[in-house]
Design a protein around this motif. Structure first.
Motif, mmCIF file in Angstrom:
data_model
loop_
_atom_site.group_PDB
_atom_site.id
_atom_site.type_symbol
_atom_site.label_atom_id
_atom_site.label_comp_id
_atom_site.label_asym_id
_atom_site.label_seq_id
_atom_site.Cartn_x
_atom_site.Cartn_y
_atom_site.Cartn_z
ATOM 1 N N MET A 87 0.829 -1.200 0.000
ATOM 2 C CA MET A 87 0.000 0.000 0.000
ATOM 3 C C MET A 87 0.868 1.257 0.000
ATOM 4 O O MET A 87 0.606 2.189 -0.753
ATOM 5 N N TRP A 88 1.890 1.283 0.816
ATOM 6 C CA TRP A 88 2.782 2.436 0.859
ATOM 7 C C TRP A 88 3.500 2.617 -0.472
ATOM 8 O O TRP A 88 3.670 3.740 -0.938
ATOM 9 N N LEU A 89 3.909 1.515 -1.070
ATOM 10 C CA LEU A 89 4.568 1.572 -2.372
ATOM 11 C C LEU A 89 3.602 2.125 -3.417
ATOM 12 O O LEU A 89 3.966 2.966 -4.231
ATOM 13 N N GLY A 90 2.343 1.694 -3.347
ATOM 14 C CA GLY A 90 1.333 2.112 -4.316
ATOM 15 C C GLY A 90 0.887 3.552 -4.185
ATOM 16 O O GLY A 90 0.404 4.150 -5.142
ATOM 17 N N ARG A 91 1.045 4.129 -3.022
ATOM 18 C CA ARG A 91 0.649 5.529 -2.884
ATOM 19 C C ARG A 91 1.838 6.466 -3.114
ATOM 20 O O ARG A 91 1.819 7.635 -2.747
ATOM 21 N N ASP A 92 2.885 5.909 -3.719
ATOM 22 C CA ASP A 92 4.066 6.662 -4.147
ATOM 23 C C ASP A 92 4.914 7.197 -3.000
ATOM 24 O O ASP A 92 5.605 8.192 -3.155
ATOM 25 N N ASP A 93 4.870 6.550 -1.849
ATOM 26 C CA ASP A 93 5.762 6.918 -0.759
ATOM 27 C C ASP A 93 7.183 6.426 -1.049
ATOM 28 O O ASP A 93 8.142 6.952 -0.505
ATOM 29 N N TYR A 94 7.288 5.384 -1.881
ATOM 30 C CA TYR A 94 8.562 4.764 -2.220
ATOM 31 C C TYR A 94 8.539 4.353 -3.691
ATOM 32 O O TYR A 94 7.472 4.284 -4.298
ATOM 33 N N SER A 95 9.705 4.017 -4.243
ATOM 34 C CA SER A 95 9.775 3.469 -5.594
ATOM 35 C C SER A 95 9.968 1.953 -5.493
ATOM 36 O O SER A 95 10.301 1.436 -4.420
ATOM 37 N N SER A 96 9.792 1.262 -6.592
ATOM 38 C CA SER A 96 9.901 -0.197 -6.572
ATOM 39 C C SER A 96 11.285 -0.662 -6.138
ATOM 40 O O SER A 96 11.425 -1.724 -5.543
ATOM 41 N N GLY A 97 12.308 0.132 -6.408
ATOM 42 C CA GLY A 97 13.659 -0.224 -5.986
ATOM 43 C C GLY A 97 13.864 -0.154 -4.482
ATOM 44 O O GLY A 97 14.857 -0.653 -3.967
ATOM 45 N N ASP A 98 12.913 0.447 -3.785
ATOM 46 C CA ASP A 98 12.994 0.593 -2.329
ATOM 47 C C ASP A 98 12.240 -0.505 -1.584
ATOM 48 O O ASP A 98 11.959 -0.357 -0.397
ATOM 49 N N TRP A 99 11.887 -1.600 -2.271
ATOM 50 C CA TRP A 99 11.040 -2.621 -1.664
ATOM 51 C C TRP A 99 11.574 -3.102 -0.313
ATOM 52 O O TRP A 99 10.828 -3.202 0.656
ATOM 53 N N SER A 100 12.851 -3.403 -0.235
ATOM 54 C CA SER A 100 13.413 -3.882 1.044
ATOM 55 C C SER A 100 13.227 -2.841 2.143
ATOM 56 O O SER A 100 12.855 -3.173 3.267
ATOM 57 N N GLU A 101 13.484 -1.592 1.809
ATOM 58 C CA GLU A 101 13.353 -0.509 2.785
ATOM 59 C C GLU A 101 11.902 -0.327 3.242
ATOM 60 O O GLU A 101 11.629 -0.213 4.439
ATOM 61 N N VAL A 102 10.974 -0.311 2.284
ATOM 62 C CA VAL A 102 9.565 -0.109 2.649
ATOM 63 C C VAL A 102 9.048 -1.291 3.466
ATOM 64 O O VAL A 102 8.283 -1.121 4.406
ATOM 65 N N ARG A 103 9.511 -2.488 3.137
ATOM 66 C CA ARG A 103 9.075 -3.668 3.886
ATOM 67 C C ARG A 103 9.624 -3.637 5.308
ATOM 68 O O ARG A 103 8.926 -3.990 6.261
ATOM 69 N N GLU A 104 10.869 -3.207 5.461
ATOM 70 C CA GLU A 104 11.451 -3.080 6.801
ATOM 71 C C GLU A 104 10.688 -2.042 7.631
ATOM 72 O O GLU A 104 10.432 -2.251 8.816
ATOM 73 N N LEU A 123 -9.123 4.518 -0.622
ATOM 74 C CA LEU A 123 -8.462 4.055 -1.848
ATOM 75 C C LEU A 123 -7.408 2.980 -1.598
ATOM 76 O O LEU A 123 -6.496 2.790 -2.413
ATOM 77 N N ALA A 124 -7.518 2.246 -0.509
ATOM 78 C CA ALA A 124 -6.546 1.189 -0.206
ATOM 79 C C ALA A 124 -6.445 0.190 -1.345
ATOM 80 O O ALA A 124 -5.346 -0.252 -1.692
ATOM 81 N N GLY A 125 -7.557 -0.169 -1.958
ATOM 82 C CA GLY A 125 -7.532 -1.109 -3.080
ATOM 83 C C GLY A 125 -6.705 -0.586 -4.242
ATOM 84 O O GLY A 125 -5.920 -1.329 -4.843
ATOM 85 N N ASP A 126 -6.877 0.687 -4.555
ATOM 86 C CA ASP A 126 -6.097 1.290 -5.637
ATOM 87 C C ASP A 126 -4.610 1.313 -5.302
ATOM 88 O O ASP A 126 -3.763 1.028 -6.151
ATOM 89 N N PHE A 127 -4.286 1.659 -4.054
ATOM 90 C CA PHE A 127 -2.889 1.699 -3.640
ATOM 91 C C PHE A 127 -2.261 0.303 -3.693
ATOM 92 O O PHE A 127 -1.113 0.138 -4.122
ATOM 93 N N LEU A 128 -2.998 -0.708 -3.240
ATOM 94 C CA LEU A 128 -2.486 -2.080 -3.281
ATOM 95 C C LEU A 128 -2.242 -2.525 -4.718
ATOM 96 O O LEU A 128 -1.212 -3.134 -5.029
ATOM 97 N N GLU A 129 -3.184 -2.204 -5.597
ATOM 98 C CA GLU A 129 -3.021 -2.603 -6.999
ATOM 99 C C GLU A 129 -1.823 -1.898 -7.634
ATOM 100 O O GLU A 129 -1.048 -2.509 -8.376
ATOM 101 N N GLU A 130 -1.648 -0.630 -7.335
ATOM 102 C CA GLU A 130 -0.507 0.111 -7.873
ATOM 103 C C GLU A 130 0.801 -0.440 -7.316
ATOM 104 O O GLU A 130 1.798 -0.558 -8.040
ATOM 105 N N GLY A 131 0.813 -0.806 -6.035
ATOM 106 C CA GLY A 131 1.996 -1.405 -5.436
ATOM 107 C C GLY A 131 2.368 -2.718 -6.115
ATOM 108 O O GLY A 131 3.540 -2.965 -6.425
#
Length: 147
Positions: A87-104, A123-131
């Motif tokens: 969800m955080w990745l999908g709402r543009d808080d992070y980029s896909s290259g930051d997956w390890s960081e966002v997961r931590e 919009l959690a569904g939209d954020f999850l889908e974008e993530g």
């Protein structure tokens, strides 16, 4: 940080939750988001007489909320962490290259209120889908086969 497709693919392999589960949660979250505020809290009449309008309104005993809450609470801690990170990745808080960081970060923030947090996020569904999309996954095939 620039998005690196190869790195994103390698990072995507570290998902502990299946994309199918996430897609199902997305569908349920969108069902909930489509609801309107309650206009008559206790109508006291037969739902069929009211054209079943109450299914489009938020109620305390909403079956969509109950199903979504039950599903999220039944997930392992790692799967719940992935949901929050997606969800955080999908709402543009992070980029896909930051997956390890966002997961931590999601792991540090994890608590027993994951379901309430996700359901309470507009919009959690939209954020999850974008993530998911940022990690190279799509719900298109899942939706075609299920809807």
């Amino acid at each position: 940080m620039k998005d690196n497709p190869k790195a994103a693919e390698a990072e995507a392999a570290s998902l502990t939750i299946s994309p199918e589960k996430v897609c199902f949660i997305i569908i349920k979250a969108r069902e909930f988001d489509a609801k309107d505020e309650t206009t008559e809290p206790d109508p006291g009449s037969n739902p069929s007489d009211d054209k079943d309008i109450s299914v489009l309104e938020e109620h305390a005993d909403d079956p969509v909320v109950e199903e979504l809450t039950s599903l999220i609470e039944s997930l392992s801690e790692d799967e719940q962490i992935d949901l929050i990170a997606l969800m955080w990745l999908g709402r543009d808080d992070y980029s896909s290259g930051d997956w390890s960081e966002v997961r931590e970060e999601a792991a540090r923030a994890h608590n027993e209120r994951t379901a309430e947090y996700l359901i309470g996020t507009p919009l959690a569904g939209d954020f999850l889908e974008e993530g998911l999309s940022k990690l190279g996954y799509s719900c298109e095939e899942f939706e075609v086969n299920r809807l």
